[in-house]
Design an enzyme around this catalytic site. Structure first.
Site, mmCIF file in Angstrom:
data_model
loop_
_atom_site.group_PDB
_atom_site.id
_atom_site.type_symbol
_atom_site.label_atom_id
_atom_site.label_comp_id
_atom_site.label_asym_id
_atom_site.label_seq_id
_atom_site.Cartn_x
_atom_site.Cartn_y
_atom_site.Cartn_z
ATOM 1 C CG ASP A 1 -0.090 0.479 2.465
ATOM 2 O OD1 ASP A 1 -0.021 1.701 2.701
ATOM 3 O OD2 ASP A 1 0.473 -0.361 3.179
ATOM 4 C CB CYS B 1 -6.321 3.401 -17.224
ATOM 5 S SG CYS B 1 -5.848 5.022 -17.877
ATOM 6 C CB CYS C 1 -4.812 5.361 -21.637
ATOM 7 S SG CYS C 1 -3.461 6.021 -20.645
HETATM 8 ZN ZN LIG Z 1 -3.710 4.830 -18.688
#
Ligand SMILES: [Zn+2]
Length: 392
Positions: free
Chosen positions: A270, A310, A313
């Site tokens: 984390d 993602c 993008c």
């Molecule tokens: Zn991305």
């Protein structure tokens, strides 16, 4: 064995300490290795739970220290705990608040009973004890909780390291007893300390590893020591830990840390770094961290990273993201954070796949050869800047 938590190892890498596992919690399954986005104030900054889920987040971390002060654990309890308060129905891990309290410096005072401190918000006095932390974390209602520990400063003397470790061990035993009276569906991990002394690290791993904790968090690392020292200490810690319990490297989580840490036998990571650097313009790519504000992106029609799956993008050009970052538009913080969170989670997924199909060492070596991390000097400057920001 708890009916509320289990960890099974799906595959182990013969050439390193890497392993792939599956964790069951009351709010869902977690495939390891895993990166846990940090939601300090019960929110991963600028990203909604739906967006986290879409980016592949399986578990998030929230900070006990901040939430006990504001809005208060009793208030969160009155909403049925963090899950319903923040509208995240996946697994949550809360830390113990120890790390933040020890970062307060002169504002805190340690005794065998616990850590007395003054709130950084209004100066009000508080006392955290191993027992009160169990109550506060029960009110927050996370799936995985951590006991109060003492994080020694870097550098510290061997005597200071030993005193802090031994008290952490006594507090671990007190936490285990106190936990009995609260929610059985919450799983308590132990915390390994020992500062920068290999022998103490080994002793702590073996002592805490043998207590009836369901998993182990390795604390007190990445607090300013050189990276090489951290990896070297893990060489002593990992072999002393029980094989069957999940291992969490507390507060560590740059892309290169994840790739190396997995080979050192760590399962969970984390860090605020991916979202924090994103807000400052630092976005991760397979070639290293880039500054989206730099002129090279001004007319870039393609995405921030070619092939990235993602939301950012898939839908926006690098030139647009560059423009938003330069103009400090709200949307930039969201798009930048989503890209970096997705990068970390995709990386964890690829690490897992490489362990499952027996190619982890090659994957690690290729990644490290290609990825250019922020230099030690740059990291140091950033840390100083952030520490200064926290003091104000
Ligand atoms: Zn991305």
């Amino acid at each position: 064995m708890s009916p509320f938590f289990s960890f099974t190892i799906d595959a182990e890498c013969p050439g390193s300490w890497a392993r792939a596992g599956t964790m069951q919690t009351p709010h869902g399954t977690i495939r390891t290795p895993i990166f846990m986005p940090v939601g300090t104030q019960a929110t991963v900054k600028s990203v909604s739970p739906e967006e986290l889920r879409a980016a592949g987040a399986q578990i998030i971390l929230a900070n006990t220290y901040h939430l006990m002060l504001r809005p208060g654990s009793a208030l969160i309890d009155s909403f049925g705990g963090l899950h319903s308060f923040m509208h995240w129905d996946g697994p949550i891990l809360t830390d113990s608040g120890g790390f933040q309290v020890f970062s307060l410096g002169h504002l805190r005072k340690l005794s065998e009973e616990g850590a007395a401190f003054k709130s950084h918000l209004d100066g009000s006095p508080h006392l955290l004890t191993p027992e009160s932390v169990m109550r506060i974390e029960a009110e927050l209602g996370a799936d995985i909780i951590l006991p109060l520990d003492i994080c020694a400063a870097h550098p510290c003397t061997a005597v200071e390291a030993k005193v802090a470790m031994e008290r952490t061990h006594r507090w671990a035993e007190r936490a285990l007893i106190a936990k009995e009276q609260y929610r059985p569906e919450q799983t308590l991990f132990g915390i390994v300390q020992g500062a920068f002394e290999p022998a103490l690290r080994q002793e702590s791993a073996s002592f805490v590893g043998n207590l009836p904790f369901a998993g182990l968090s390795i604390g007190g690392l990445s607090v300013g020591e050189p990276k090489a020292m951290m990896w070297d200490l893990l060489r002593y810690v990992t072999p002393a830990l029980p094989r069957g319990k999940p291992r969490h490297l507390l507060g560590v989580g740059s892309p290169e840390d994840l790739v190396i840490g997995v080979g050192m036998g760590m399962d969970m990571f984390d860090c605020v770094l991916p979202t924090r650097v994103a807000r400052h313009g630092g976005l991760f790519t397979n070639d290293g961290r880039v500054n989206i504000k730099s002129a090279r992106f001004r007319v870039e029609h393609g995405p921030v990273e070619e092939g990235c799956d993602c939301y950012t993008c898939q839908n926006y050009s690098a030139a647009y993201v560059h423009h938003l970052a330069r103009t400090e538009e709200q949307l930039y913080y969201r798009l930048g954070s989503i890209h970096n969170i997705r990068f970390m989670l995709r990386l964890a997924q690829r690490l897992r796949e490489s362990i499952m199909d027996g190619t982890y060492p090659a994957f690690r070596d290729e990644f490290i050869a290609r990825y250019i991390p922020a230099s030690e000097k740059v990291r140091e400057e950033q840390r100083e800047k952030w520490q200064a920001a926290r003091r104000t």
